[in-house]
Structures are given as structure tokens and as C-alpha cells.
Design a protein around this motif. Structure first.
Motif, mmCIF file in Angstrom:
data_model
loop_
_atom_site.group_PDB
_atom_site.id
_atom_site.type_symbol
_atom_site.label_atom_id
_atom_site.label_comp_id
_atom_site.label_asym_id
_atom_site.label_seq_id
_atom_site.Cartn_x
_atom_site.Cartn_y
_atom_site.Cartn_z
ATOM 1 N N ASN A 58 79.487 116.694 -82.650
ATOM 2 C CA ASN A 58 79.080 116.719 -84.063
ATOM 3 C C ASN A 58 78.653 115.339 -84.579
ATOM 4 O OD1 ASN A 58 79.639 119.541 -84.478
ATOM 5 N ND2 ASN A 58 81.825 119.030 -84.527
ATOM 6 N N GLN A 59 77.924 114.613 -83.751
ATOM 7 C CA GLN A 59 77.461 113.281 -84.135
ATOM 8 C C GLN A 59 76.134 113.311 -84.882
ATOM 9 O OE1 GLN A 59 77.431 111.120 -80.429
ATOM 10 N NE2 GLN A 59 79.659 110.779 -80.452
ATOM 11 N N ASP B 200 69.107 111.589 -88.204
ATOM 12 C CA ASP B 200 69.291 112.041 -86.830
ATOM 13 C C ASP B 200 68.245 111.436 -85.899
ATOM 14 O OD1 ASP B 200 71.537 113.493 -87.362
ATOM 15 O OD2 ASP B 200 70.535 115.450 -87.424
ATOM 16 N N PHE B 201 67.035 111.263 -86.421
ATOM 17 C CA PHE B 201 65.973 110.625 -85.637
ATOM 18 C C PHE B 201 66.408 109.227 -85.213
ATOM 19 C CE2 PHE B 201 62.067 108.239 -85.057
ATOM 20 C CZ PHE B 201 61.183 109.141 -84.468
ATOM 21 N N ASN B 202 67.008 108.487 -86.132
ATOM 22 C CA ASN B 202 67.473 107.138 -85.809
ATOM 23 C C ASN B 202 68.676 107.153 -84.876
ATOM 24 O OD1 ASN B 202 65.486 105.902 -87.347
ATOM 25 N ND2 ASN B 202 66.736 105.867 -89.196
ATOM 26 N N ALA C 271 69.826 105.093 -81.352
ATOM 27 C CA ALA C 271 71.131 104.518 -81.034
ATOM 28 C C ALA C 271 71.594 104.965 -79.652
ATOM 29 C CB ALA C 271 72.153 104.929 -82.090
ATOM 30 N N ILE C 272 71.294 106.204 -79.308
ATOM 31 C CA ILE C 272 71.648 106.701 -77.976
ATOM 32 C C ILE C 272 70.871 105.940 -76.913
ATOM 33 C CG2 ILE C 272 71.407 108.693 -76.424
ATOM 34 C CD1 ILE C 272 72.083 110.465 -78.832
ATOM 35 N N SER D 186 61.332 99.926 -76.161
ATOM 36 C CA SER D 186 61.526 101.373 -76.173
ATOM 37 C C SER D 186 62.283 101.878 -77.376
ATOM 38 C CB SER D 186 62.258 101.818 -74.900
ATOM 39 O OG SER D 186 63.574 101.311 -74.889
ATOM 40 N N MET D 187 62.979 101.021 -78.083
ATOM 41 C CA MET D 187 63.755 101.477 -79.206
ATOM 42 C C MET D 187 63.126 101.118 -80.547
ATOM 43 S SD MET D 187 65.366 101.679 -76.498
ATOM 44 C CE MET D 187 66.792 101.500 -75.506
#
Length: 217
Positions: free
Chosen positions: A49-50, A133-135, A139-140, A177-178
Motif C-alpha cells: 500500500n505504498q 504515484d508517478f513520482n 523513487a523506486i 534515468s530518474m
């Protein structure tokens, strides 16, 4: 390619590509390995639930992955995006270092495909709801940077010395890439979502026409 209904289906397809790449010693497998790690982390994040909307995030992941998988399986047909066509051609024409293979794949997938997937899963009236959530996807990706760089350095030792010498060992993949790719993809997603669907083809073509400049737009 199987019909993609869940993230598990995406992981299974990536496993197949990795297996084929290992058997053929195909450098395209480098990107597939990285992409599988990212996909698995997204799956884990949903289960914990992140994300603000786990169902939407799974849909985004599937739409996003399908663009890569379609390009991979149709790479000999000539009926794929210019970005992926360039990436696959470079892998055939010369043997770049592992880092270059990853950056080539990232250029095609994040700078073009991620924006399209985000616009598809969330139209203009919902784009602001998607941004958090896109951001989190970024982070992942960032959480995997050190692991990816360490693994690449163990396979190709000169990479570690090069990155240490330039003082960017911890930040090179983050920058490319980020941050740059993420911000460009988000702007493109908003532009596309605000465009009537009949104009999407032209909008995507304009994005692709930037070619090498796509990293910074």
C-alpha cells in the motif's frame, strides 16, 4: 506474447526475454533484467500500500510494460516506435558497454512510453491525482541505482574506476534515468492527456522527432 492482465504476467514475459537473452548472449537482456527489478519493486509497493491507488498503478505498469514488450517482439517488423527502433539497431550494430545499453533502453521507454502510459491511464482531469504515484516510481528507480551500478561494476570493472574518477559514481544514473527522464515524461504525459485523442498520433510523432534531444525535453 501472452495477454497481460496482471503484473505477474509482465514478470513472466520479462523472465522469458531474460532467458532467451542468456541463451543467445544477447545484450538486450541487460535492460530486461533492470526492468524486471523495477517491475518487481512496483508489485511489492502495491502489496504494501505504498501507492495512493494500487489498482491504477498496476494498470499503469501493465500499459507501460506492454509498449516495451510489443517493441521487443516486433523489433524485426519495422512497425515499432522510432525510439525503440534506434535502441534495437544500436544493439545490433556495435557492442556498447552495459551502461550504454541501459541508457539506450531508458531513453526509449521512459522518455516516450512512460508519458503515453500515464496519459492513457489518467486523462487530464485526473493527471494531478496521478503525480504523487508517478513520482513514487522515480523513487523506486532511485532505490535500485546503487545495486545496478555495483552489479555492472562487478561485470565490467573499468566502469567503477570511470565513475569514481568523474565524481559521479552515486549520481550518474539518477541524473539520466530518474530526474531528467521523469520530468520530461511527466510534461509529455500532461501534454498528451490534454490533447484530443484524434491528435495523439501527431503529438507522439512530434515527441519522437526530437530524437537524441529527447533526454532534455
Amino acid at each position: 506474447m501472452r495477454k497481460l492482465k496482471t503484473i505477474e504476467d509482465v514478470l513472466a514475459e520479462l523472465d522469458e526475454i531474460i532467458k532467451i537473452s542468456e541463451e543467445k548472449n544477447d545484450p538486450l537482456g541487460y535492460f530486461a533484467v533492470l526492468y524486471r527489478r523495477v517491475t518487481w519493486k512496483v508489485k511489492e509497493g502495491i502489496s504494501l500500500n505504498q501507492f495512493d491507488d494500487g489498482v491504477r498503478m498496476e494498470q499503469l505498469d501493465i500499459i507501460f510494460a506492454k509498449r516495451y514488450l510489443d517493441a521487443y517482439y516486433n523489433r524485426s517488423s519495422g512497425n515499432i516506435s522510432q525510439s525503440w527502433e534506434k535502441a534495437f539497431a544500436l544493439s545490433r550494430n556495435y557492442w556498447p558497454v552495459i551502461l550504454q545499453h541501459l541508457l539506450i533502453g531508458i531513453n526509449a521507454h521512459i522518455n516516450l512510453d512512460l508519458g503515453i502510459a500515464a496519459a492513457q491511464v489518467s486523462r487530464q482531469r485526473q493527471m494531478l491525482h496521478l503525480e504523487h504515484d508517478f513520482n513514487r516510481i522515480n523513487a523506486i528507480l532511485a532505490s535500485l541505482v546503487e545495486e545496478v551500478q555495483q552489479n555492472m561494476s562487478s561485470i565490467w570493472p573499468p566502469l567503477k574506476r570511470i565513475l569514481l574518477k568523474t565524481g559521479e559514481y552515486d549520481n550518474l544514473l539518477v541524473d539520466f534515468s530518474m530526474r531528467i527522464a521523469r520530468d520530461g515524461a511527466w510534461r509529455f504525459a500532461n501534454t498528451l492527456a490534454a490533447t484530443p485523442e484524434k491528435g495523439w498520433k501527431e503529438c507522439i510523432a512530434i515527441r519522437e522527432s526530437r530524437g537524441g534531444k529527447i533526454w532534455f525535453n
